[in-house]
Design a protein around this motif. Sequence first.
Motif, PDB file in Angstrom:
ATOM      1  N   GLU A  85      -9.632 -14.207   9.030  1.00 45.50           N
ATOM      2  CA  GLU A  85      -9.813 -13.316  10.179  1.00 45.50           C
ATOM      3  C   GLU A  85      -9.292 -11.917   9.853  1.00 45.50           C
ATOM      4  O   GLU A  85      -8.223 -11.764   9.261  1.00 45.50           O
ATOM      5  CB  GLU A  85      -9.063 -13.870  11.391  1.00 45.50           C
ATOM      6  N   THR A  86     -10.044 -10.924  10.264  1.00 51.66           N
ATOM      7  CA  THR A  86      -9.620  -9.540  10.039  1.00 51.66           C
ATOM      8  C   THR A  86     -10.398  -8.625  10.966  1.00 51.66           C
ATOM      9  O   THR A  86     -11.278  -9.053  11.713  1.00 51.66           O
ATOM     10  CB  THR A  86      -9.836  -9.133   8.562  1.00 51.66           C
ATOM     11  N   ASP A  87     -10.086  -7.349  10.946  1.00 54.21           N
ATOM     12  CA  ASP A  87     -10.886  -6.325  11.603  1.00 54.21           C
ATOM     13  C   ASP A  87     -10.688  -5.016  10.847  1.00 54.21           C
ATOM     14  O   ASP A  87      -9.998  -4.981   9.815  1.00 54.21           O
ATOM     15  CB  ASP A  87     -10.556  -6.186  13.095  1.00 54.21           C
ATOM     16  N   GLU A  88     -11.290  -3.945  11.329  1.00 61.04           N
ATOM     17  CA  GLU A  88     -11.260  -2.681  10.597  1.00 61.04           C
ATOM     18  C   GLU A  88      -9.839  -2.131  10.442  1.00 61.04           C
ATOM     19  O   GLU A  88      -9.493  -1.583   9.401  1.00 61.04           O
ATOM     20  CB  GLU A  88     -12.135  -1.649  11.307  1.00 61.04           C
ATOM     21  N   SER A  89      -9.019  -2.280  11.459  1.00 61.90           N
ATOM     22  CA  SER A  89      -7.657  -1.742  11.396  1.00 61.90           C
ATOM     23  C   SER A  89      -6.804  -2.507  10.393  1.00 61.90           C
ATOM     24  O   SER A  89      -6.014  -1.910   9.648  1.00 61.90           O
ATOM     25  CB  SER A  89      -7.004  -1.786  12.783  1.00 61.90           C
ATOM     26  N   LEU A  90      -6.942  -3.821  10.355  1.00 61.05           N
ATOM     27  CA  LEU A  90      -6.177  -4.617   9.395  1.00 61.05           C
ATOM     28  C   LEU A  90      -6.633  -4.313   7.973  1.00 61.05           C
ATOM     29  O   LEU A  90      -5.803  -4.214   7.048  1.00 61.05           O
ATOM     30  CB  LEU A  90      -6.332  -6.106   9.704  1.00 61.05           C
ATOM     31  N   THR A  91      -7.925  -4.142   7.774  1.00 63.47           N
ATOM     32  CA  THR A  91      -8.425  -3.755   6.450  1.00 63.47           C
ATOM     33  C   THR A  91      -7.861  -2.403   6.039  1.00 63.47           C
ATOM     34  O   THR A  91      -7.449  -2.205   4.887  1.00 63.47           O
ATOM     35  CB  THR A  91      -9.965  -3.705   6.449  1.00 63.47           C
ATOM     36  N   MET A  92      -7.805  -1.448   6.971  1.00 62.00           N
ATOM     37  CA  MET A  92      -7.248  -0.126   6.679  1.00 62.00           C
ATOM     38  C   MET A  92      -5.781  -0.227   6.270  1.00 62.00           C
ATOM     39  O   MET A  92      -5.327   0.447   5.330  1.00 62.00           O
ATOM     40  CB  MET A  92      -7.392   0.772   7.898  1.00 62.00           C
ATOM     41  N   LEU A  93      -5.009  -1.075   6.960  1.00 65.45           N
ATOM     42  CA  LEU A  93      -3.596  -1.245   6.629  1.00 65.45           C
ATOM     43  C   LEU A  93      -3.427  -1.860   5.242  1.00 65.45           C
ATOM     44  O   LEU A  93      -2.525  -1.471   4.484  1.00 65.45           O
ATOM     45  CB  LEU A  93      -2.919  -2.122   7.683  1.00 65.45           C
ATOM     46  N   ARG A  94      -4.276  -2.804   4.906  1.00 62.99           N
ATOM     47  CA  ARG A  94      -4.195  -3.414   3.576  1.00 62.99           C
ATOM     48  C   ARG A  94      -4.600  -2.429   2.488  1.00 62.99           C
ATOM     49  O   ARG A  94      -4.023  -2.439   1.394  1.00 62.99           O
ATOM     50  CB  ARG A  94      -5.079  -4.667   3.537  1.00 62.99           C
ATOM     51  N   LEU A  95      -5.565  -1.585   2.786  1.00 66.03           N
ATOM     52  CA  LEU A  95      -5.934  -0.539   1.833  1.00 66.03           C
ATOM     53  C   LEU A  95      -4.736   0.367   1.545  1.00 66.03           C
ATOM     54  O   LEU A  95      -4.461   0.699   0.383  1.00 66.03           O
ATOM     55  CB  LEU A  95      -7.092   0.298   2.390  1.00 66.03           C
ATOM     56  N   LEU A  96      -4.020   0.753   2.594  1.00 68.84           N
ATOM     57  CA  LEU A  96      -2.862   1.623   2.411  1.00 68.84           C
ATOM     58  C   LEU A  96      -1.771   0.921   1.604  1.00 68.84           C
ATOM     59  O   LEU A  96      -1.189   1.515   0.687  1.00 68.84           O
ATOM     60  CB  LEU A  96      -2.323   2.053   3.774  1.00 68.84           C
ATOM     61  N   ALA A  97      -1.487  -0.344   1.939  1.00 70.68           N
ATOM     62  CA  ALA A  97      -0.446  -1.078   1.222  1.00 70.68           C
ATOM     63  C   ALA A  97      -0.815  -1.253  -0.252  1.00 70.68           C
ATOM     64  O   ALA A  97       0.026  -1.090  -1.146  1.00 70.68           O
ATOM     65  CB  ALA A  97      -0.222  -2.435   1.883  1.00 70.68           C
ATOM     66  N   LEU A  98      -2.074  -1.577  -0.519  1.00 72.53           N
ATOM     67  CA  LEU A  98      -2.515  -1.740  -1.902  1.00 72.53           C
ATOM     68  C   LEU A  98      -2.491  -0.411  -2.658  1.00 72.53           C
ATOM     69  O   LEU A  98      -2.147  -0.361  -3.839  1.00 72.53           O
ATOM     70  CB  LEU A  98      -3.926  -2.344  -1.931  1.00 72.53           C
ATOM     71  N   ALA A  99      -2.853   0.676  -1.956  1.00 73.43           N
ATOM     72  CA  ALA A  99      -2.818   1.992  -2.596  1.00 73.43           C
ATOM     73  C   ALA A  99      -1.383   2.369  -2.959  1.00 73.43           C
ATOM     74  O   ALA A  99      -1.131   2.939  -4.030  1.00 73.43           O
ATOM     75  CB  ALA A  99      -3.421   3.041  -1.661  1.00 73.43           C
ATOM     76  N   GLN A 100      -0.438   2.049  -2.077  1.00 73.88           N
ATOM     77  CA  GLN A 100       0.962   2.355  -2.372  1.00 73.88           C
ATOM     78  C   GLN A 100       1.461   1.598  -3.595  1.00 73.88           C
ATOM     79  O   GLN A 100       2.317   2.081  -4.329  1.00 73.88           O
ATOM     80  CB  GLN A 100       1.832   2.027  -1.151  1.00 73.88           C
ATOM     81  N   LYS A 101       0.916   0.413  -3.826  1.00 74.45           N
ATOM     82  CA  LYS A 101       1.315  -0.384  -4.981  1.00 74.45           C
ATOM     83  C   LYS A 101       0.424  -0.148  -6.198  1.00 74.45           C
ATOM     84  O   LYS A 101       0.666  -0.732  -7.260  1.00 74.45           O
ATOM     85  CB  LYS A 101       1.291  -1.875  -4.620  1.00 74.45           C
ATOM     86  N   GLY A 102      -0.626   0.681  -6.041  1.00 78.05           N
ATOM     87  CA  GLY A 102      -1.537   0.935  -7.138  1.00 78.05           C
ATOM     88  C   GLY A 102      -2.398  -0.261  -7.492  1.00 78.05           C
ATOM     89  O   GLY A 102      -2.821  -0.421  -8.636  1.00 78.05           O
ATOM     90  N   GLN A 103      -2.715  -1.116  -6.486  1.00 76.32           N
ATOM     91  CA  GLN A 103      -3.449  -2.349  -6.745  1.00 76.32           C
ATOM     92  C   GLN A 103      -4.748  -2.459  -5.943  1.00 76.32           C
ATOM     93  O   GLN A 103      -5.363  -3.525  -5.906  1.00 76.32           O
ATOM     94  CB  GLN A 103      -2.561  -3.551  -6.421  1.00 76.32           C
ATOM     95  N   MET A 104      -5.176  -1.372  -5.305  1.00 78.54           N
ATOM     96  CA  MET A 104      -6.355  -1.439  -4.453  1.00 78.54           C
ATOM     97  C   MET A 104      -7.577  -1.948  -5.205  1.00 78.54           C
ATOM     98  O   MET A 104      -8.307  -2.827  -4.721  1.00 78.54           O
ATOM     99  CB  MET A 104      -6.654  -0.070  -3.848  1.00 78.54           C
ATOM    100  N   ALA A 105      -7.830  -1.421  -6.390  1.00 80.88           N
ATOM    101  CA  ALA A 105      -9.042  -1.760  -7.125  1.00 80.88           C
ATOM    102  C   ALA A 105      -8.937  -3.095  -7.855  1.00 80.88           C
ATOM    103  O   ALA A 105      -9.908  -3.539  -8.467  1.00 80.88           O
ATOM    104  CB  ALA A 105      -9.362  -0.653  -8.132  1.00 80.88           C
TER     105      ALA A 105
END
Length: 399
Positions: free
Chosen positions: A201-221
């Motif tokens: 389960e997810t939505d656009e806001s949760l995806t956005m938060l995960r994008l930010l967390a992954l970007a902070q860790k350098g693991q988005m891609a």
Amino acid sequence: MPRNGSPFKAQKYPTTRLVCAVIFLVFTFAWLYWFQADMLAVAQHGLSGGKTHYDRTVGAVISTAVLFLLQLVVYAVVRLSRRTHALTYLPSFLLLAFVSSVSHPFSWGAWPWAAPLVLVLWGVAVWVAKKAYPFENDTREPTGLFSQRMWVNLLQLVAMMLGVAAVSNTNAVDHFKAHAEIALRDGDADEALRVGERSLETDESLTMLRLLALAQKGQMADRLFEYPVAGTSADMLPLLGSKGQLQLLADTVVWDFLGQRPDTIVAHADSLGLGPVYDRRITVSQYLDALERQHDSLLAPAYRDYRLMGYLIDRQLDSFASRLPRYYALAPDMLPRHYREALVLWQQSVDTLSIYNDSSMLCRWHDFLRYDSLYPRKTERKIRAEEEFRGTYWYYYYQ
């Protein structure tokens, strides 16, 4: 109990009262501390305009104490004991349910008519219970821990606890978002990524938060498609018009991380060549264009991954393939996992000479293609593919 005795002194049936009190205190504290704390933090932040901060320990202790005090007052007034003592907890459970359903933006919902109706029905039940006292054979009825009286009261408590759960906000995605925002506010990207990691389960806001967390860790891609993804590239940042929005976390956390605030970009939209900006709104694409014009984005991994992952989320492989060489060398040991997967997919879908050789990824791609022949039945093929390839860009692209 003497008719004029205090409800705070030892009673004729202490076991029932004691067990009911312990169960109520444990349930209420656990409910507020572990299950509803994140939602209450978001609600308090929104309702106070960000001026107050909710502490889960202090909030749970104070709220539990107030609700138990309310029960003692109710008991002192109605003096229900025996098989209906648990009814004295209903006003406290009703208030707990109300607190657990509060969200931001605030809405009374059905409470203005539902709460009075419940209290009226409760009053009738209390009146009937007290009228029935003279007809109960109270002198011979067991009063121990495993007595009928005890279990009747416990069943009433369980029914009220289930009622609290039924009307409270138990939406999994809302809880994931609240917890992730609190974790990011506290600088804990790992915890933000842990919450809901096994849920589909997810939505656009949760995806956005995960994008930010992954970007902070350098693991988005490398890891984004390990999670379910909702929305499009237009929802990757909390801009006006985006479906990805923040409830508790200040949006300055996002803009400071990326290096530029939208209002600054809007003020210089013409000089940055962004085209028309309506009602001071810019799109995610315009925001990223501005970053590229203002900074040396080749040295900004967060920017380039937001740009490239936006193409992959939108399944725009041609745009991804044309932009990728500007930011990365096309070598398997230089590319993040999702970019390697996307390049292999793109090369298989276009009639062009191979510009990227990745033998290990190509072998895995061929394994992915074999599932159509290995599992002719669609249901079985879907299950097997999810077990083996969920978390890859290929699985996201074709789902």
